[in-house]
Design a protein around this motif. Structure first.
Motif, PDB file in Angstrom:
ATOM      1  N   SER A   1       0.831  -1.210   0.000  1.00 42.84           N
ATOM      2  CA  SER A   1       0.000   0.000   0.000  1.00 42.84           C
ATOM      3  C   SER A   1       0.862   1.255   0.000  1.00 42.84           C
ATOM      4  CB  SER A   1      -0.936  -0.005   1.211  1.00 42.84           C
ATOM      5  OG  SER A   1      -0.209  -0.081   2.431  1.00 42.84           O
ATOM      6  N   GLY A   2       2.027   1.193   0.626  1.00 41.13           N
ATOM      7  CA  GLY A   2       2.947   2.322   0.569  1.00 41.13           C
ATOM      8  C   GLY A   2       3.438   2.579  -0.846  1.00 41.13           C
ATOM      9  N   LEU A   3       3.625   1.507  -1.602  1.00 36.74           N
ATOM     10  CA  LEU A   3       4.041   1.657  -2.999  1.00 36.74           C
ATOM     11  C   LEU A   3       2.963   2.353  -3.833  1.00 36.74           C
ATOM     12  CD1 LEU A   3       5.823  -1.729  -3.823  1.00 36.74           C
ATOM     13  CD2 LEU A   3       6.860   0.543  -3.698  1.00 36.74           C
ATOM     14  N   THR A   4       1.700   2.160  -3.467  1.00 37.53           N
ATOM     15  CA  THR A   4       0.642   2.844  -4.221  1.00 37.53           C
ATOM     16  C   THR A   4       0.748   4.354  -4.049  1.00 37.53           C
ATOM     17  OG1 THR A   4      -0.984   2.764  -2.406  1.00 37.53           O
ATOM     18  CG2 THR A   4      -0.899   0.879  -3.907  1.00 37.53           C
ATOM     19  N   HIS A   5       1.173   4.807  -2.874  1.00 38.94           N
ATOM     20  CA  HIS A   5       1.333   6.243  -2.655  1.00 38.94           C
ATOM     21  C   HIS A   5       2.472   6.788  -3.513  1.00 38.94           C
ATOM     22  CE1 HIS A   5       2.278  10.041  -0.604  1.00 38.94           C
ATOM     23  NE2 HIS A   5       1.023  10.015  -0.191  1.00 38.94           N
ATOM     24  N   ILE A   6       3.560   6.034  -3.581  1.00 40.95           N
ATOM     25  CA  ILE A   6       4.689   6.445  -4.418  1.00 40.95           C
ATOM     26  C   ILE A   6       4.266   6.465  -5.886  1.00 40.95           C
ATOM     27  CG2 ILE A   6       6.995   5.794  -5.198  1.00 40.95           C
ATOM     28  CD1 ILE A   6       7.460   4.649  -2.394  1.00 40.95           C
ATOM     29  N   ALA A   7       3.466   5.469  -6.279  1.00 41.45           N
ATOM     30  CA  ALA A   7       2.989   5.420  -7.662  1.00 41.45           C
ATOM     31  C   ALA A   7       2.109   6.623  -7.977  1.00 41.45           C
ATOM     32  CB  ALA A   7       2.220   4.120  -7.902  1.00 41.45           C
ATOM     33  N   MET A   8       1.286   7.055  -7.014  1.00 43.34           N
ATOM     34  CA  MET A   8       0.448   8.237  -7.232  1.00 43.34           C
ATOM     35  C   MET A   8       1.302   9.474  -7.478  1.00 43.34           C
ATOM     36  SD  MET A   8      -2.860   8.024  -4.697  1.00 43.34           S
ATOM     37  CE  MET A   8      -2.035   7.455  -3.222  1.00 43.34           C
ATOM     38  N   VAL A   9       2.383   9.597  -6.711  1.00 49.48           N
ATOM     39  CA  VAL A   9       3.253  10.766  -6.843  1.00 49.48           C
ATOM     40  C   VAL A   9       4.022  10.731  -8.161  1.00 49.48           C
ATOM     41  CG1 VAL A   9       5.236  11.971  -5.849  1.00 49.48           C
ATOM     42  CG2 VAL A   9       3.473  11.036  -4.345  1.00 49.48           C
ATOM     43  N   LEU A  10       4.522   9.544  -8.523  1.00 43.65           N
ATOM     44  CA  LEU A  10       5.366   9.440  -9.707  1.00 43.65           C
ATOM     45  C   LEU A  10       4.570   9.395 -11.007  1.00 43.65           C
ATOM     46  CD1 LEU A  10       8.056   6.853  -8.517  1.00 43.65           C
ATOM     47  CD2 LEU A  10       8.279   9.327  -8.686  1.00 43.65           C
ATOM     48  N   PHE A  11       3.428   8.713 -10.987  1.00 40.09           N
ATOM     49  CA  PHE A  11       2.713   8.459 -12.237  1.00 40.09           C
ATOM     50  C   PHE A  11       1.309   9.063 -12.271  1.00 40.09           C
ATOM     51  CE2 PHE A  11       5.392   4.666 -11.272  1.00 40.09           C
ATOM     52  CZ  PHE A  11       6.398   4.938 -12.196  1.00 40.09           C
ATOM     53  N   GLY A  12       0.921   9.754 -11.216  1.00 39.69           N
ATOM     54  CA  GLY A  12      -0.395  10.372 -11.202  1.00 39.69           C
ATOM     55  C   GLY A  12      -0.480  11.527 -12.176  1.00 39.69           C
ATOM     56  N   PRO A  13      -1.692  12.015 -12.455  1.00 39.00           N
ATOM     57  CA  PRO A  13      -1.853  13.144 -13.384  1.00 39.00           C
ATOM     58  C   PRO A  13      -1.100  14.366 -12.887  1.00 39.00           C
ATOM     59  CG  PRO A  13      -3.858  12.772 -12.116  1.00 39.00           C
ATOM     60  CD  PRO A  13      -2.968  11.614 -11.841  1.00 39.00           C
ATOM     61  N   GLN A  14      -0.469  15.060 -13.793  1.00 42.30           N
ATOM     62  CA  GLN A  14       0.382  16.187 -13.438  1.00 42.30           C
ATOM     63  C   GLN A  14      -0.099  17.446 -14.133  1.00 42.30           C
ATOM     64  OE1 GLN A  14       2.925  16.431 -11.279  1.00 42.30           O
ATOM     65  NE2 GLN A  14       3.105  18.592 -11.775  1.00 42.30           N
ATOM     66  N   GLN A  15      -0.146  18.556 -13.398  1.00 41.44           N
ATOM     67  CA  GLN A  15      -0.531  19.812 -14.014  1.00 41.44           C
ATOM     68  C   GLN A  15       0.522  20.255 -15.014  1.00 41.44           C
ATOM     69  OE1 GLN A  15      -0.475  21.314  -9.893  1.00 41.44           O
ATOM     70  NE2 GLN A  15       0.365  23.200 -10.744  1.00 41.44           N
ATOM     71  N   ALA A  16       0.073  20.903 -16.068  1.00 40.97           N
ATOM     72  CA  ALA A  16       0.977  21.352 -17.123  1.00 40.97           C
ATOM     73  C   ALA A  16       1.612  22.690 -16.808  1.00 40.97           C
ATOM     74  CB  ALA A  16       0.224  21.435 -18.451  1.00 40.97           C
ATOM     75  N   ALA A  17       0.976  23.488 -15.951  1.00 43.74           N
ATOM     76  CA  ALA A  17       1.513  24.794 -15.552  1.00 43.74           C
ATOM     77  C   ALA A  17       1.533  24.866 -14.035  1.00 43.74           C
ATOM     78  CB  ALA A  17       0.659  25.917 -16.120  1.00 43.74           C
ATOM     79  N   PHE A  18       2.527  25.533 -13.498  1.00 40.04           N
ATOM     80  CA  PHE A  18       2.637  25.642 -12.038  1.00 40.04           C
ATOM     81  C   PHE A  18       2.149  26.992 -11.536  1.00 40.04           C
ATOM     82  CE2 PHE A  18       5.016  26.977  -8.272  1.00 40.04           C
ATOM     83  CZ  PHE A  18       4.596  26.003  -7.372  1.00 40.04           C
ATOM     84  N   MET A  19       2.594  28.060 -12.176  1.00 37.99           N
ATOM     85  CA  MET A  19       2.228  29.391 -11.728  1.00 37.99           C
ATOM     86  C   MET A  19       0.801  29.727 -12.134  1.00 37.99           C
ATOM     87  SD  MET A  19       4.846  30.390 -10.078  1.00 37.99           S
ATOM     88  CE  MET A  19       4.672  32.163  -9.846  1.00 37.99           C
ATOM     89  N   PRO A  20       0.119  30.589 -11.366  1.00 37.41           N
ATOM     90  CA  PRO A  20      -1.227  31.027 -11.750  1.00 37.41           C
ATOM     91  C   PRO A  20      -1.188  31.772 -13.073  1.00 37.41           C
ATOM     92  CG  PRO A  20      -0.718  31.619  -9.465  1.00 37.41           C
ATOM     93  CD  PRO A  20       0.561  31.167 -10.088  1.00 37.41           C
ATOM     94  N   PRO A  21      -2.336  31.978 -13.702  1.00 33.98           N
ATOM     95  CA  PRO A  21      -2.364  32.719 -14.970  1.00 33.98           C
ATOM     96  C   PRO A  21      -1.771  34.116 -14.812  1.00 33.98           C
ATOM     97  CG  PRO A  21      -4.477  31.661 -14.553  1.00 33.98           C
ATOM     98  CD  PRO A  21      -3.668  31.511 -13.302  1.00 33.98           C
ATOM     99  N   ALA A  22      -1.049  34.546 -15.819  1.00 36.21           N
ATOM    100  CA  ALA A  22      -0.471  35.889 -15.789  1.00 36.21           C
ATOM    101  C   ALA A  22      -1.586  36.927 -15.835  1.00 36.21           C
ATOM    102  CB  ALA A  22       0.474  36.076 -16.968  1.00 36.21           C
ATOM    103  N   ALA A  23      -1.429  37.987 -15.059  1.00 33.33           N
ATOM    104  CA  ALA A  23      -2.455  39.026 -15.018  1.00 33.33           C
ATOM    105  C   ALA A  23      -1.810  40.384 -14.809  1.00 33.33           C
ATOM    106  CB  ALA A  23      -3.453  38.746 -13.895  1.00 33.33           C
ATOM    107  N   THR A  24      -2.353  41.376 -15.477  1.00 31.25           N
ATOM    108  CA  THR A  24      -1.899  42.753 -15.308  1.00 31.25           C
ATOM    109  C   THR A  24      -2.972  43.532 -14.567  1.00 31.25           C
ATOM    110  OG1 THR A  24      -0.651  42.668 -17.382  1.00 31.25           O
ATOM    111  CG2 THR A  24      -1.165  44.848 -16.492  1.00 31.25           C
TER     112      THR A  24
END
Length: 540
Positions: free
Chosen positions: A32-55
């Motif tokens: 079950s601990g390996l499932t947590h590692i699998a979630m971190v390594l292979f889970g869905p990942q966001q394509a952008a980290f920073m919030p949308p640029a805004a002026t």
């Protein structure tokens, strides 16, 4: 008989006696601990980290005070600018902590119909870089199996996207953040983890039984590790034993310590969680009296913005309860682990704000935002400041307020604790996530206010919204440190998050194969031999 021999015999007998329950326990918690590692390594990942640029450009805009007055909004938990499609901003108004937020266009004060849902979709598409149709959207105000309490943030919009992978985004519009992202694979792995690692299927009324059974099973792992070490120390072998016993012993030299680390820290975490059940400490501030903020910040915007890269504007409650405009300045780059004490801000030439230019002070922190999958994954856990320091203006008069973020942080903490400032033992700006301030809180930077008696806790507050983000009692801090460094192996942080999870996964697989599987095999053989021996004795 020498003490060494007695110790060897005792540890050997106890090691054998614990073999079955310990081997099964290691399989359960190892897999079950390996499932947590699998979630971190292979889970869905966001394509952008920073919030949308805004002026933030409010020159010539309709005064927000006028808009709020016409809408009959005299008080609000939070009023601030947030990124909008097209690179501009909207005014976001949070009337109640658990409800949908309202949005107004700065130019004319008109309200965006269905604004909170639209904002959630805008943010989700930005972070996930997807144009898939959304098949379902709802405002979620409670934690559940798919979005458990460890995610901290509520309310969130749950957005389900079309496709066979079950892509689902949880968006917290108040912080403009992606609170969580799931797909079918991650949901299944998460279900296995919750069923086998934390046993969340046990009814709440029987939680005491869950704690006892897990403590006994994980305790058997700790006892196996300790008796195994005793055997390695007291029983010397000139040559390797044949077969599984030889490999099991050799592996013990490498894997006994990790087994002790995982099991001991796991028991500590279990007991601490039973004594102090973990809950989200997030609390929005009390409503700000926005009706008294008559001064139009938009009128003097050209002077305020002169020479400054402004990231946000918010109406917050000052130390004396008066409404203030908080002018958030954009950071120049990534912040590390240091702190900077932002004291009182001085006024400039044309608007009483000359002198202490926070934006210039940040210039040394130049760094690019993360863009690759590895950089984004690393930044989620380390933290990058989406907003810089701030200057404050009285919302009633437009005068510059001499106090800064630090003073407002103290005042915010005082409102949530009711304790006098004399109880404060330390105040510092937090710019990175850590074992005491978890990455799941999403907000950076925040101020940490340490209290002695009678509070005996550390509060983490967001001055940009007057929010209590987290509260950590002094008694919880040792366990958080142990769990972070001994159970999650965060002492490996120099190698990076990806390598850390790979290393932990390799050790977990080795424990399962060389300790659990070989140990259970030897235990089965021993039991079969004992049974046959008993049958022969009965026949005689």
């Amino acid at each position: 008989m020498s003490m060494k021999t007695k110790t060897a015999r005792w540890s050997y007998s106890k090691h054998q006696w614990l073999g079955l329950i310990g081997g099964v326990s290691l399989l359960v918690w190892g897999l079950s601990g390996l499932t947590h590692i699998a979630m971190v390594l292979f889970g869905p990942q966001q394509a952008a980290f920073m919030p949308p640029a805004a002026t933030v450009a409010l020159e010539g805009a309709r005064p927000i005070a006028q808009t709020l007055a016409e809408q009959g909004i005299a008080g609000a938990v939070a009023v601030k600018t947030v990124p909008a499609p097209g690179g501009g901003v909207l005014w976001q108004v949070t009337a109640a902590a658990d409800g949908a937020r309202r949005y107004f266009r700065p130019a004319d004060g008109s309200e965006v119909t269905g604004g909170d849902r639209a904002q959630a979709e805008f943010l989700a598409r930005h972070y996930l870089a997807t144009d898939r149709p959304i098949t379902a959207a709802r405002l979620q105000t409670k934690f559940d199996a798919d979005y458990p309490w460890v995610n901290r943030l509520l309310p969130v919009w749950k957005l389900e996207f079309a496709g066979d992978d079950g892509l689902t985004a949880y968006v917290h519009t108040e912080t403009s953040s992606l609170a969580a992202v799931n797909n079918t694979t991650k949901t299944r792995l998460q279900s296995v983890f919750r069923a086998l690692h934390t046993w969340e299927w046990v009814p709440p009324g029987m939680d005491w039984l869950r704690v006892i059974v897990i403590a006994l099973m994980v305790g058997s792992l700790l006892a196996l590790g300790l008796t195994g070490v005793a055997m390695l120390v007291t029983v010397r072998r000139r040559k390797r034993l044949p077969g599984a016993r030889g490999w099991h012993r050799i592996a013990g030299y490498v894997l006994a310590l990790p087994l002790i680390m995982f099991s001991a820290s796991g028991i500590y975490h279990l007991i601490q969680s039973a004594l102090v059940p973990p809950v989200s400490q997030l609390k929005m501030g009390r409503p700000v009296n926005v009706a008294s903020g008559k001064w139009p910040v938009e009128k003097d915007w050209a002077l305020i913005a002169k020479g400054r890269d402004i990231a946000s504007v918010a109406l917050v409650e000052g130390a004396g309860g008066q409404p203030l405009y908080r002018i958030g300045l954009a950071p120049k780059g990534q912040m590390g682990g240091g702190e900077h004490d932002h004291g009182p801000v001085k006024a400039a030439a044309d608007h009483g704000m000359t002198g202490h230019d926070h934006a210039a002070m940040m210039a040394a922190a130049q760094a690019k935002a993360p863009t690759t999958d590895a950089e984004i994954r690393e930044a989620r856990f380390a933290g990058i400041k989406p907003d810089g320091p701030a200057i404050y203006l009285d919302a009633a008069t437009g005068n510059v307020v001499s106090s800064g973020d630090k003073d407002l942080a103290r005042a915010t903490a005082r409102r949530f604790t009711g304790a006098p400032d004399s109880a404060v033992t330390g105040v510092e700006l937090v710019t990175r996530f850590s074992h005491e301030y978890d990455f799941r809180n999403k907000r950076l930077p925040v101020w940490r206010i340490d209290y002695g008696a009678p509070v005996n806790a550390s509060l983490f507050v967001d001055t940009g919204a007057g929010v209590l983000v987290d509260r950590v009692a002094d008694g919880e801090k040792p366990e958080r440190l142990v769990f972070s460094f001994i159970h999650k192996w965060n002492f490996l942080f120099p190698v990076g998050r990806l390598a850390q999870n790979v290393i932990v996964g390799v050790f977990a697989i080795a424990l399962i194969g060389l300790m659990a599987m070989l140990g259970l095999r030897m235990d089965l053989i021993r039991r079969l031999r004992a049974s046959r021996h008993g049958q022969r004795l009965e026949q005689k």
